[in-house]
Design a protein around this motif. Sequence first.
Motif, short mmCIF file in Angstrom:
data_model
loop_
_atom_site.label_atom_id
_atom_site.label_comp_id
_atom_site.label_asym_id
_atom_site.label_seq_id
_atom_site.Cartn_x
_atom_site.Cartn_y
_atom_site.Cartn_z
N ASP A 157 0.83 -1.21 -0.11
CA ASP A 157 -0.04 0.05 0.02
C ASP A 157 0.77 1.22 0.13
N MET A 158 2.05 1.12 0.81
CA MET A 158 3.01 2.44 0.82
C MET A 158 3.45 2.69 -0.60
N ASP A 159 4.06 1.50 -1.13
CA ASP A 159 4.44 1.72 -2.62
C ASP A 159 3.55 2.24 -3.52
N ARG A 160 2.18 1.85 -3.50
CA ARG A 160 1.16 2.45 -4.44
C ARG A 160 0.80 3.85 -4.08
N ALA A 161 0.98 4.20 -2.86
CA ALA A 161 0.83 5.67 -2.48
C ALA A 161 1.78 6.49 -2.92
N ARG A 162 3.26 5.96 -2.91
CA ARG A 162 4.26 6.85 -3.42
C ARG A 162 4.64 6.71 -4.88
N GLU A 163 4.01 5.44 -5.30
CA GLU A 163 4.28 5.66 -6.96
C GLU A 163 3.40 6.53 -7.79
N ARG A 164 2.22 6.24 -7.34
CA ARG A 164 0.85 7.15 -8.18
C ARG A 164 0.21 8.04 -7.25
N GLY A 165 -0.16 7.48 -6.39
CA GLY A 165 -1.21 8.10 -5.31
C GLY A 165 -0.60 9.39 -4.97
N MET A 166 0.52 9.62 -4.50
CA MET A 166 1.25 10.87 -3.96
C MET A 166 1.31 11.89 -5.23
N ILE A 167 1.73 11.51 -6.37
CA ILE A 167 2.00 12.77 -7.28
C ILE A 167 0.94 12.90 -8.03
N GLU A 168 -0.54 12.09 -7.98
CA GLU A 168 -1.76 12.49 -8.69
C GLU A 168 -2.55 13.60 -7.86
N ALA A 169 -2.00 14.11 -6.75
CA ALA A 169 -2.68 15.10 -5.89
C ALA A 169 -2.90 16.40 -6.68
N ALA A 170 -1.60 16.82 -7.36
CA ALA A 170 -1.26 18.04 -8.27
C ALA A 170 -2.32 17.93 -9.34
N SER A 171 -2.04 16.75 -9.84
CA SER A 171 -2.88 16.27 -11.03
C SER A 171 -4.13 16.37 -10.94
#
Length: 627
Positions: A157-171
């Motif tokens: 879950d942490m990897d998913r949050a870092r790989e896409r979840g985190m960078i998708e906030a600005a998007s």
Amino acid sequence: MEPTQSDDKEPELADSRWFHHAEMFANTSFWAVARRLPAIVRESVSIAWTASRRDTIAAIGLTLVAGVMTTLGLLATATVLQELFATGPTPDKVKAALPALTVAALATATRGGLQIAAGWAQARMAPQINFAIEIRLFEATTAVELGAFDDAGFAEDMDRARERGMIEAASLVNSTVDLVTGAVGVVATAAAVTVIEPLLLPCLVLASLPSAVTAVKVARREYVTLLSLITRRRRLWMLANLMANRHTAAEVRTYQMRGFLLGEYRRIMKSETDALLSLVRAQTATRLAGISLSGLATGGLYAALGGLLLLGNIPLAAAATALIALQQARMSQNTAIFAANNLYEDALYYGDYRSFLDRAESHLPKSGGTKVDGFDEIRLTDVRLKYPDTETPAVDGVSMTLRRGQVIALVGENGSGKSSLAKLIAGLYEPVEGEIRWDGVSVADLDRASLASQVAVTTQDLFKFPFTAAQNILIGRHDRTGDGPSITTAARAAAAHDMIEKLPFGYRTLLDRAFKQGHDLSGGEWQRLVSARAFYRDAALLICDEPSSALDARAEHAIFQQLRAHPNRAIVLITHRLANVRHADHIYVLHEGRVVQHGDHDSLMAEGGLYKELFELQASGYRAAGV
């Protein structure tokens, strides 16, 4: 049965348990997605508002005003065309159209300026959002208890949050602003079309539906496919790191692992490639159907406009303006649909980020409690520790007492529970049964931060932090404000000072060859540096888990002399070199998580049993033949 290299039912190629949840997303209807959009937009605006209120207001407010300019410009254009198509001399037509033409030009120019200003505010939000989102994630990952990383799926879950979840906030915010821009454009043109000819409005709405449905279906398919590939990609990343890494290069060549690693990479990569090709086929078929329906809907729209002209229900000037409005509406509609597509997809990935934060919150240590300022006694009573997804407890019913000034040794064979017990003593884990008390107070009632400040740990399973030599020691107590040993004093205590001084830049040498002018240390040198960090921490409880496994005899002697030189702290010593525990105040012998013997060296040797057996096995290696 022996495993074979052909076995392909490995975890990274199997569907994960959370994949079925993703299938639910894939089967969600278009209208269900449309109903979710308002909540997604609210979430997005909340993110933007938290990052920068001023830029949020500017981006959305200026976009709305630009929409008003769009409507005004179209209505002015309709007036211009009406005057130009009216009967009378050509100069009179132009003169009559000049006021409306001026309004149209000003509205167009103003709209362009407002859109640029809104874009500027939108661009400013991205770095501010990234900063807030990244800090929030790492605040969570560094705050959770160590046991969280033993929780099944937590790391994934942490990897998913870092790989896409985190960078998708600005998007997500960008897509929301784009959606507002497109929606405002559609509403603005729809308002103009309604004024010109109300019958064209439902035709415009019907023409947009096929494209909208297609966009959502394509997004869902892509999300589900990429989600199912996460575990494979983690495996691929690991294999890639093994094949292109200075630290693994020697062993890869020694064991001729090249063929094996390449074979594993090809096998998993082929599985991923097949999945992506299947996605391309499915998306192409969906897009083809969508384009076909969209073409039919557009044809029907123009047929309706032609019918209105033939029946005389709309004048030529109004029809011409309607065509311009419809073209602008189509561009705005495409912007809105594309943004909605991205918004829905971004929201799915951002949902992974939010889900991880919720999961991390459930692993946070209890806040508050009694402050800790040293101790005289730590007492363990029937403590038990069991890791998730394991049947056998790592620590099973252990009781012991540690007092300040004592050296306590934990002895046993590999897997006997020594390191797990040390982690319990250090407060890194809480026992599932039993109790640990510091000066009579249960650790459950102590302030976790102040408790942790009383503990220093050295371990053979160390991480090589890519900092300078000085920083590698300083992080032992980076926030020190009172008295304590200096960096060089701690280094001397760990027999590391002379070694550090010989580095290219001394204490300022960066210890990572991945960087320019970086340097690396041997295993023993790193262990000395980590010991210096523990001495610099100057904690009341020092836990040494194989602190000398990679040290030469001279350095090992120096460190153990230093350990015995501080009677004001309690030391828990774990080592397989039993000669180093002879002078311990109390020795606990562990086997399969239980204490099977305890006492000092002389009493344990007199008692016989496991301790004597292990000690004599080691001692026999030092005896000369025939002695």
